[in-house]
Design a protein around this motif. Sequence first.
Motif, PDB file in Angstrom:
ATOM      1  N   VAL A  57      24.531  18.462  11.889  1.00 45.30           N
ATOM      2  CA  VAL A  57      24.738  18.277  13.310  1.00 45.30           C
ATOM      3  C   VAL A  57      25.670  19.391  13.758  1.00 45.30           C
ATOM      4  CG1 VAL A  57      25.609  16.797  14.910  1.00 45.30           C
ATOM      5  CG2 VAL A  57      24.100  15.825  13.180  1.00 45.30           C
ATOM      6  N   ASP A  58      25.467  20.031  14.973  1.00 42.84           N
ATOM      7  CA  ASP A  58      26.358  21.115  15.704  1.00 42.84           C
ATOM      8  C   ASP A  58      26.202  22.303  15.050  1.00 42.84           C
ATOM      9  OD1 ASP A  58      27.277  19.230  17.608  1.00 42.84           O
ATOM     10  OD2 ASP A  58      29.032  18.687  16.673  1.00 42.84           O
ATOM     11  N   ALA A  79      19.588  30.103  18.936  1.00 44.94           N
ATOM     12  CA  ALA A  79      18.823  29.778  20.075  1.00 44.94           C
ATOM     13  C   ALA A  79      18.852  28.049  20.473  1.00 44.94           C
ATOM     14  CB  ALA A  79      17.236  29.879  19.562  1.00 44.94           C
ATOM     15  N   ALA A  80      18.987  27.396  19.356  1.00 43.02           N
ATOM     16  CA  ALA A  80      19.148  26.003  19.509  1.00 43.02           C
ATOM     17  C   ALA A  80      20.279  25.366  18.715  1.00 43.02           C
ATOM     18  CB  ALA A  80      17.979  25.230  19.341  1.00 43.02           C
ATOM     19  N   ARG A  81      20.888  24.103  19.123  1.00 44.52           N
ATOM     20  CA  ARG A  81      21.796  23.439  18.350  1.00 44.52           C
ATOM     21  C   ARG A  81      21.281  22.058  17.906  1.00 44.52           C
ATOM     22  NH1 ARG A  81      27.450  23.624  18.537  1.00 44.52           N
ATOM     23  NH2 ARG A  81      27.090  25.131  20.596  1.00 44.52           N
ATOM     24  N   HIS A  86      18.172  14.025  10.258  1.00 40.68           N
ATOM     25  CA  HIS A  86      17.762  12.740   9.307  1.00 40.68           C
ATOM     26  C   HIS A  86      16.899  13.072   8.173  1.00 40.68           C
ATOM     27  CE1 HIS A  86      19.253  10.342  12.634  1.00 40.68           C
ATOM     28  NE2 HIS A  86      18.522  11.118  13.515  1.00 40.68           N
ATOM     29  N   ASP A  87      17.281  12.389   7.330  1.00 41.06           N
ATOM     30  CA  ASP A  87      15.987  12.745   6.001  1.00 41.06           C
ATOM     31  C   ASP A  87      15.035  12.082   6.291  1.00 41.06           C
ATOM     32  OD1 ASP A  87      18.223  13.914   4.706  1.00 41.06           O
ATOM     33  OD2 ASP A  87      19.095  12.123   3.753  1.00 41.06           O
ATOM     34  N   GLY A  88      13.949  12.165   5.653  1.00 44.89           N
ATOM     35  CA  GLY A  88      12.660  11.669   5.554  1.00 44.89           C
ATOM     36  C   GLY A  88      11.692  12.262   6.612  1.00 44.89           C
ATOM     37  N   THR A  89      11.021  11.515   7.184  1.00 40.84           N
ATOM     38  CA  THR A  89       9.801  11.952   8.170  1.00 40.84           C
ATOM     39  C   THR A  89      10.331  11.185   9.479  1.00 40.84           C
ATOM     40  OG1 THR A  89       8.411  10.019   7.696  1.00 40.84           O
ATOM     41  CG2 THR A  89       7.995  12.297   6.468  1.00 40.84           C
ATOM     42  N   VAL A  90       9.653  11.953  10.596  1.00 39.58           N
ATOM     43  CA  VAL A  90       9.899  11.572  11.942  1.00 39.58           C
ATOM     44  C   VAL A  90       9.147  10.267  12.052  1.00 39.58           C
ATOM     45  CG1 VAL A  90       9.165  11.891  14.373  1.00 39.58           C
ATOM     46  CG2 VAL A  90      10.096  13.903  13.050  1.00 39.58           C
TER      47      VAL A  90
END
Length: 210
Positions: A57-58, A79-81, A86-90
């Motif tokens: 994060v960050d 390009a992006a922050r 999170h671990d695992g899958t969406v």
Amino acid sequence: MHGRSGWGALAAFAAAGAVLLTGCRGGPQEDGLVGGRAAVSSATARPSGYGAVFLAVDECSSFGRTSFTEVSCTSERAAARVVARHDGTVRDGPRCPATTDFVLHISEQRPSFDEDGDGAVPRGYACMRHLQPPHPGDPGGGGGPRTIVGDCVYDLGDGKVRETACDGSGRHAPEFEVTKAVDDRSDCPASTALYVRLGGTAPVGCARPV
């Protein structure tokens, strides 16, 4: 990927995802996919030494959705922050923040332990926010992995809609705008023309014609 059944269930994310809708007089249709354009990407992690956890994060990533590196957020390559990690899958993990622009799936190439022999082990996913506009995850932005209040959609047919920019800058003109998120369809205002499946704690989106 396919979303789970039921109004309160978390839906999966996809690069060209569609959202479940039902007309005001109809019952729930086949479950859809929540998301917008280029909402999810798979990539190979290339650690750069900026943190103990790759893309924590960050921290920031370079340009690219299929091949990218972690870079300093002050770098011209940034390009992006990362706004959540999170671990695992969406599909099985926590939802990304509402205004996430896109999701990166992170895997490690040639790990010491490979459970299925495909040369990569899933390491989780990062919810990303562009450092500079445009932000497709903003309300009305026309993309992002989640559909939220203020977003616009157009009809795909077969009980599904897809997100598009509310200002008309997308490939498809907006037809409906999600004006409210509620617990149950009966809580939607009288002007509601269709219901959009949002998931989360207020899973029903009330949408009116644009």
